[in-house]
Design a protein around this motif. Structure first.
Motif, mmCIF file in Angstrom:
data_model
loop_
_atom_site.group_PDB
_atom_site.id
_atom_site.type_symbol
_atom_site.label_atom_id
_atom_site.label_comp_id
_atom_site.label_asym_id
_atom_site.label_seq_id
_atom_site.Cartn_x
_atom_site.Cartn_y
_atom_site.Cartn_z
ATOM 1 N N ALA A 156 -97.609 29.014 2.143
ATOM 2 C CA ALA A 156 -98.420 27.981 1.546
ATOM 3 C C ALA A 156 -98.669 27.007 2.786
ATOM 4 O O ALA A 156 -99.802 26.682 2.661
ATOM 5 C CB ALA A 156 -97.745 27.122 0.611
ATOM 6 N N CYS A 157 -97.868 26.714 3.622
ATOM 7 C CA CYS A 157 -98.110 25.647 4.584
ATOM 8 C C CYS A 157 -98.783 26.548 5.804
ATOM 9 O O CYS A 157 -99.743 25.597 6.466
ATOM 10 C CB CYS A 157 -96.764 25.101 5.176
ATOM 11 N N LEU A 158 -98.787 27.560 6.099
ATOM 12 C CA LEU A 158 -99.263 28.312 7.296
ATOM 13 C C LEU A 158 -100.359 28.979 7.046
ATOM 14 O O LEU A 158 -101.122 29.359 7.995
ATOM 15 C CB LEU A 158 -98.317 29.090 8.027
ATOM 16 N N PHE A 159 -100.597 29.448 5.696
ATOM 17 C CA PHE A 159 -101.712 30.263 5.648
ATOM 18 C C PHE A 159 -102.976 29.381 4.481
ATOM 19 O O PHE A 159 -103.960 29.348 4.872
ATOM 20 C CB PHE A 159 -101.565 31.495 4.963
ATOM 21 N N PHE A 160 -102.236 29.018 3.353
ATOM 22 C CA PHE A 160 -103.245 28.552 2.314
ATOM 23 C C PHE A 160 -103.481 27.061 2.690
ATOM 24 O O PHE A 160 -104.639 26.807 2.343
ATOM 25 C CB PHE A 160 -102.411 28.709 1.174
ATOM 26 N N GLN A 218 -88.679 15.206 2.301
ATOM 27 C CA GLN A 218 -87.711 15.308 1.371
ATOM 28 C C GLN A 218 -88.011 16.315 0.338
ATOM 29 O O GLN A 218 -86.912 17.359 0.058
ATOM 30 C CB GLN A 218 -87.613 13.984 0.357
ATOM 31 N N TYR A 219 -89.160 16.936 0.295
ATOM 32 C CA TYR A 219 -89.360 17.952 -0.798
ATOM 33 C C TYR A 219 -88.901 19.406 0.010
ATOM 34 O O TYR A 219 -88.144 20.377 -0.714
ATOM 35 C CB TYR A 219 -90.932 18.061 -1.439
ATOM 36 N N PHE A 220 -89.557 19.488 1.403
ATOM 37 C CA PHE A 220 -89.051 20.670 2.019
ATOM 38 C C PHE A 220 -87.627 20.759 2.252
ATOM 39 O O PHE A 220 -86.981 21.970 2.079
ATOM 40 C CB PHE A 220 -89.842 20.698 3.136
ATOM 41 N N THR A 221 -87.088 19.818 2.428
ATOM 42 C CA THR A 221 -85.434 19.957 2.831
ATOM 43 C C THR A 221 -84.682 20.097 1.431
ATOM 44 O O THR A 221 -83.633 20.946 1.516
ATOM 45 C CB THR A 221 -84.995 18.685 3.545
ATOM 46 N N LEU A 270 -91.899 22.949 11.275
ATOM 47 C CA LEU A 270 -92.790 23.390 10.128
ATOM 48 C C LEU A 270 -94.162 22.389 10.037
ATOM 49 O O LEU A 270 -95.526 22.819 9.922
ATOM 50 C CB LEU A 270 -92.397 23.717 8.800
ATOM 51 N N LEU A 271 -93.651 21.173 9.860
ATOM 52 C CA LEU A 271 -94.729 20.022 9.596
ATOM 53 C C LEU A 271 -95.687 19.793 10.736
ATOM 54 O O LEU A 271 -96.932 19.619 10.864
ATOM 55 C CB LEU A 271 -93.978 18.827 9.263
ATOM 56 N N GLY A 272 -95.072 20.008 12.129
ATOM 57 C CA GLY A 272 -95.731 19.930 13.208
ATOM 58 C C GLY A 272 -96.864 21.084 13.177
ATOM 59 O O GLY A 272 -97.926 20.840 13.673
ATOM 60 N N LEU A 273 -96.561 22.389 13.022
ATOM 61 C CA LEU A 273 -97.248 23.529 13.255
ATOM 62 C C LEU A 273 -98.502 23.478 12.000
ATOM 63 O O LEU A 273 -99.469 23.555 12.298
ATOM 64 C CB LEU A 273 -96.575 24.716 13.094
ATOM 65 N N PHE A 327 -86.223 23.468 -0.607
ATOM 66 C CA PHE A 327 -86.391 24.872 -0.133
ATOM 67 C C PHE A 327 -85.312 25.219 0.996
ATOM 68 O O PHE A 327 -85.099 25.934 1.590
ATOM 69 C CB PHE A 327 -87.685 24.997 0.807
ATOM 70 N N GLY A 328 -84.387 24.015 1.200
ATOM 71 C CA GLY A 328 -83.168 24.092 1.863
ATOM 72 C C GLY A 328 -83.355 24.050 3.405
ATOM 73 O O GLY A 328 -82.540 24.824 4.135
ATOM 74 N N LEU A 329 -84.538 23.607 3.954
ATOM 75 C CA LEU A 329 -84.672 23.538 5.358
ATOM 76 C C LEU A 329 -84.064 22.565 5.958
ATOM 77 O O LEU A 329 -83.627 21.437 5.448
ATOM 78 C CB LEU A 329 -86.265 23.303 5.621
ATOM 79 N N SER A 330 -83.681 22.842 7.327
ATOM 80 C CA SER A 330 -82.917 21.898 8.154
ATOM 81 C C SER A 330 -83.838 20.643 8.663
ATOM 82 O O SER A 330 -85.197 21.098 8.467
ATOM 83 C CB SER A 330 -82.133 22.423 9.218
ATOM 84 N N ASP A 331 -83.414 19.622 9.219
ATOM 85 C CA ASP A 331 -84.423 18.852 9.701
ATOM 86 C C ASP A 331 -85.264 19.320 10.699
ATOM 87 O O ASP A 331 -86.343 19.072 10.966
ATOM 88 C CB ASP A 331 -83.738 17.581 10.217
ATOM 89 N N THR A 332 -84.562 20.031 11.626
ATOM 90 C CA THR A 332 -85.169 20.739 12.921
ATOM 91 C C THR A 332 -86.379 21.481 12.091
ATOM 92 O O THR A 332 -87.430 21.636 12.711
ATOM 93 C CB THR A 332 -84.350 21.304 13.769
ATOM 94 N N GLU A 333 -85.975 22.459 11.199
ATOM 95 C CA GLU A 333 -86.936 23.326 10.801
ATOM 96 C C GLU A 333 -88.011 22.699 10.157
ATOM 97 O O GLU A 333 -89.093 23.036 10.118
ATOM 98 C CB GLU A 333 -86.228 24.405 9.894
ATOM 99 N N CYS A 334 -87.688 21.997 9.347
ATOM 100 C CA CYS A 334 -88.772 20.820 8.653
ATOM 101 C C CYS A 334 -89.849 20.347 9.790
ATOM 102 O O CYS A 334 -90.953 20.191 9.385
ATOM 103 C CB CYS A 334 -88.192 19.750 7.551
ATOM 104 N N GLY A 335 -89.485 19.546 10.490
ATOM 105 C CA GLY A 335 -89.922 19.171 11.639
ATOM 106 C C GLY A 335 -91.084 20.168 12.406
ATOM 107 O O GLY A 335 -92.312 19.770 12.558
#
Length: 301
Positions: free
Chosen positions: A181-185, A111-114, A127-130, A117-125
């Motif tokens: 934040a999600c992919l590096f830190f 809910q926070y990412f969408t 990102l979270l998977g990666l 930060f305006g992510l779509s459901d597909t983009e959020c999924g």
């Protein structure tokens, strides 16, 4: 075995300058039922005496039949627990903060990412998977880091990265900040803190006799912090948006800010209070090994 104490008299005499003995007793109706001698080092860290478990000294600590025996065993367990180094309670506090940080983001991240930060459901999924994949890989590296550098250094490195990463999530407004934040830190910070780093510290700070109680309290602390997240989230999400320093902070974003403060607090505690101390002893087997070791020694005698 031959009428002599199993503790090596020479070893005790040779370490008299750094050790003293503490006797813990529990009594029932005025009669002593249990007695445990703990060696306490000059730094305040308690140890079980050499050979104590190997000779079955703790067998008498099993709960006696009846209420009196149960009370005596409970009193002894409490006495043993409070004789542990103060760092055990520091680790339990860190475990609570770590759980709040961990569960806090997990409960609201989609809910926070969408929403924020305006992510779509597909983009959020995606990102979270990666992010989850990277966390697993770097989590295994974190386990190796604990063995190589110790709990304190690994925690400081991980918390330093987590502070920056969580700050980007709490105060950042762009998708660039989110992905960084999600992919590096997160892999270098959040993943390292999610591999049981404080459980390793707790194991080193306890002896086999008291370790089950310490881990039970750790597990309760872990879940209590997770439940606290639910309460705080439910409270803040119904509140009106607020303006801080010219920026709008929704209730959800204010909750993520509280998790950032939890990470900062953990960093301060680790730097000031955590030391790599090991009070366990190679001659202290795990409880399941105790019976087998004792049988072998009885056969040899």
């Amino acid at each position: 075995m031959n009428g002599h104490d199993s503790t090596d008299d020479g070893a005790v005499a040779g370490s008299a300058s750094s050790l003293h003995h503490r006797t813990l007793r529990s009594e029932t109706n005025g009669h002593q039922v249990n007695e445990v001698n703990l060696e306490v080092e000059a730094d305040g860290c308690s140890r079980t005496p050499q050979g104590a478990l190997r000779t079955g000294q703790y067998e008498s600590l099993a709960p006696k039949p009846g209420v009196a025996g149960t009370m005596a065993s409970a009193k002894l367990n409490l006495a043993l627990f409070f004789s542990l180094p103060a760092q055990v309670f520091v680790i339990l506090l860190l475990e609570g903060l770590n759980s709040y940080r961990n569960f806090g983001l997990r409960f609201v991240q989609y809910q926070y990412f969408t929403n924020e930060f305006g992510l779509s459901d597909t983009e959020c999924g995606s990102l979270l998977g990666l992010k989850a994949t990277l966390d697993v890989i770097f989590g295994m590296a974190g386990s190796l880091g604990i063995d190589a550098f110790g709990v304190r250094k690994t925690a400081i490195i991980a918390l330093s990265m987590a502070i920056v990463g969580r700050a980007l999530l709490a105060f950042g407004r762009t998708q660039t900040a989110l992905y960084t934040a999600c992919l590096f830190f997160s892999p270098f910070g959040e993943a390292f803190l999610s591999v049981g780093i404080y459980k390793v510290a707790l194991k080193k700070l306890t002896t086999p006799r008291i370790r089950p109680l310490a881990f039970a309290i750790q597990y309760a602390t872990f879940n209590f912090a997770g439940a606290l997240c639910d309460v705080v989230i439910d409270e803040l999400r119904h509140e009106e948006d607020q303006v801080w320093f010219g920026e709008v902070y929704t209730g959800l974003r204010r909750f993520v800010v509280t998790t950032w403060f939890a990470v900062v607090a953990a960093m301060v505690i680790v730097v000031l209070f955590v030391r790599d101390v090991d009070v366990s002893h190679p001659d202290d087997p795990e409880p399941e090994e105790e019976g087998a070791v004792r049988q072998i020694e009885e056969q040899e005698a």
